[in-house]
Design a protein around this motif. Structure first.
Motif, PDB file in Angstrom:
ATOM      1  N   ASP A 175      43.454  40.823  45.257  1.00 46.14           N
ATOM      2  CA  ASP A 175      44.831  40.326  45.137  1.00 46.14           C
ATOM      3  C   ASP A 175      45.771  41.309  44.441  1.00 46.14           C
ATOM      4  OD1 ASP A 175      43.911  37.974  46.269  1.00 46.14           O
ATOM      5  OD2 ASP A 175      43.547  37.008  44.338  1.00 46.14           O
ATOM      6  N   GLY A 176      45.206  42.369  43.855  1.00 47.16           N
ATOM      7  CA  GLY A 176      46.040  43.312  43.106  1.00 47.16           C
ATOM      8  C   GLY A 176      46.678  42.669  41.889  1.00 47.16           C
ATOM      9  N   ALA A 177      46.003  41.662  41.334  1.00 46.74           N
ATOM     10  CA  ALA A 177      46.548  40.928  40.184  1.00 46.74           C
ATOM     11  C   ALA A 177      45.451  40.739  39.147  1.00 46.74           C
ATOM     12  CB  ALA A 177      47.067  39.559  40.631  1.00 46.74           C
ATOM     13  N   SER A 178      45.860  40.605  37.896  1.00 48.20           N
ATOM     14  CA  SER A 178      44.905  40.327  36.830  1.00 48.20           C
ATOM     15  C   SER A 178      44.534  38.852  36.843  1.00 48.20           C
ATOM     16  CB  SER A 178      45.506  40.679  35.469  1.00 48.20           C
ATOM     17  OG  SER A 178      45.696  42.065  35.362  1.00 48.20           O
ATOM     18  N   VAL A 179      43.368  38.564  36.316  1.00 49.91           N
ATOM     19  CA  VAL A 179      42.940  37.180  36.158  1.00 49.91           C
ATOM     20  C   VAL A 179      43.862  36.494  35.160  1.00 49.91           C
ATOM     21  CG1 VAL A 179      41.087  35.768  35.190  1.00 49.91           C
ATOM     22  CG2 VAL A 179      40.532  37.614  36.741  1.00 49.91           C
ATOM     23  N   ASP A 180      44.229  35.248  35.466  1.00 47.79           N
ATOM     24  CA  ASP A 180      44.979  34.440  34.515  1.00 47.79           C
ATOM     25  C   ASP A 180      44.305  33.074  34.394  1.00 47.79           C
ATOM     26  OD1 ASP A 180      45.779  32.962  36.776  1.00 47.79           O
ATOM     27  OD2 ASP A 180      47.664  34.040  36.947  1.00 47.79           O
ATOM     28  N   ARG A 181      44.817  32.253  33.500  1.00 52.68           N
ATOM     29  CA  ARG A 181      44.165  30.963  33.259  1.00 52.68           C
ATOM     30  C   ARG A 181      44.130  30.090  34.509  1.00 52.68           C
ATOM     31  NH1 ARG A 181      46.920  28.944  27.789  1.00 52.68           N
ATOM     32  NH2 ARG A 181      48.676  29.885  28.865  1.00 52.68           N
ATOM     33  N   ASP A 182      45.237  30.037  35.243  1.00 49.42           N
ATOM     34  CA  ASP A 182      45.286  29.199  36.437  1.00 49.42           C
ATOM     35  C   ASP A 182      44.209  29.630  37.439  1.00 49.42           C
ATOM     36  OD1 ASP A 182      46.585  27.234  38.303  1.00 49.42           O
ATOM     37  OD2 ASP A 182      46.907  29.085  39.440  1.00 49.42           O
ATOM     38  N   PHE A 183      44.110  30.936  37.683  1.00 47.17           N
ATOM     39  CA  PHE A 183      43.110  31.433  38.620  1.00 47.17           C
ATOM     40  C   PHE A 183      41.704  31.090  38.136  1.00 47.17           C
ATOM     41  CE2 PHE A 183      40.026  34.644  39.892  1.00 47.17           C
ATOM     42  CZ  PHE A 183      40.163  34.661  41.261  1.00 47.17           C
ATOM     43  N   LEU A 184      41.419  31.335  36.861  1.00 47.36           N
ATOM     44  CA  LEU A 184      40.073  31.074  36.342  1.00 47.36           C
ATOM     45  C   LEU A 184      39.709  29.598  36.411  1.00 47.36           C
ATOM     46  CD1 LEU A 184      39.484  33.333  33.208  1.00 47.36           C
ATOM     47  CD2 LEU A 184      38.326  33.415  35.417  1.00 47.36           C
ATOM     48  N   LEU A 185      40.640  28.725  36.068  1.00 47.61           N
ATOM     49  CA  LEU A 185      40.344  27.295  36.114  1.00 47.61           C
ATOM     50  C   LEU A 185      40.063  26.850  37.543  1.00 47.61           C
ATOM     51  CD1 LEU A 185      42.972  25.966  33.544  1.00 47.61           C
ATOM     52  CD2 LEU A 185      40.490  26.116  33.233  1.00 47.61           C
ATOM     53  N   ARG A 186      40.874  27.332  38.497  1.00 44.69           N
ATOM     54  CA  ARG A 186      40.631  26.977  39.900  1.00 44.69           C
ATOM     55  C   ARG A 186      39.297  27.544  40.384  1.00 44.69           C
ATOM     56  NH1 ARG A 186      43.981  29.072  43.489  1.00 44.69           N
ATOM     57  NH2 ARG A 186      45.002  30.536  42.078  1.00 44.69           N
ATOM     58  N   TYR A 187      38.989  28.762  39.963  1.00 46.26           N
ATOM     59  CA  TYR A 187      37.728  29.408  40.347  1.00 46.26           C
ATOM     60  C   TYR A 187      36.531  28.637  39.777  1.00 46.26           C
ATOM     61  CZ  TYR A 187      34.221  33.127  40.810  1.00 46.26           C
ATOM     62  OH  TYR A 187      33.107  33.852  41.109  1.00 46.26           O
TER      63      TYR A 187
END
Length: 198
Positions: A175-187
């Protein structure tokens, strides 16, 4: 002397405040110049300490850098116990902020590149940072098994660390983006917990 994950660490003569100040200076230098260009001379100068003190306290540049990274972590994984695996994972993610996660991800990418050609850094990183995290995560997962949330023979138990590291690597790469809380929680909710049957 106390042993930490197979590495002998020196008993600190520094106050916790002074130690935190040194670690912050190390991380600032890492961000500014990268691992290879970071020197003990530069750390000594930035922190108004002697190189002898740095070597006596940490032994080597790799150990100092990895301990700075470890100190920078917001919380120890083993210290989280909400009563459910999902709650534990969400609590761990919730204690981080997006800006810091992006900074940490950038630092880790730089360190990962250096580890390929620096066995001392790789050893220190594994023994002082990764192994304690694996141990802490193991405790979180063991509690989930004991509560009956996860079956003890669930194959995914052996791959939770790999799944989590994969999330950090893949987000930047794909994604060319850093991990953030929203991404981690969904993951966690879409990948890790279903793989564990939780």
């Amino acid at each position: 002397m106390a042993a930490v994950a197979g590495v002998t660490t020196r008993r600190s003569r520094l106050t916790p405040e002074r130690e935190a100040e040194l670690y912050e200076a190390v991380l600032d230098l890492l961000r500014e110049v990268g691992y290879e260009a970071l020197t003990m001379d530069a750390v000594a100068s930035r922190t108004r300490s002697s190189k002898a003190t740095l070597y006596r306290q940490w032994g080597s540049k790799p150990e100092l850098v990895v301990m700075a990274l470890r100190h920078h972590k917001p919380i120890s994984t083993a210290d989280v116990d909400t009563g459910s695996l999902r709650g534990d994972f969400h609590a761990l993610v919730g204690r981080q902020d997006d800006c810091r996660m992006a900074e940490d991800a950038a630092l880790m990418r730089g360190i990962a590149m250096e580890m390929k050609s620096n066995p001392d850094l790789h050893r220190a990183f594994r023994e002082l940072l990764i192994e304690p995290e694996i141990t802490g995560l193991g405790q979180v997962l063991r509690r989930a098994v004991e509560r009956g949330e996860v079956e003890a023979d669930r194959p995914a138990l052996d791959f939770v660390v790999h799944m989590m590291v994969g999330a950090y690597v893949a987000r930047q790469m794909i994604d060319g983006a850093s991990v953030d809380r929203d991404f981690l929680l969904r993951y966690l909710d879409a990948v890790v917990l279903p793989a564990l049957g939780a």
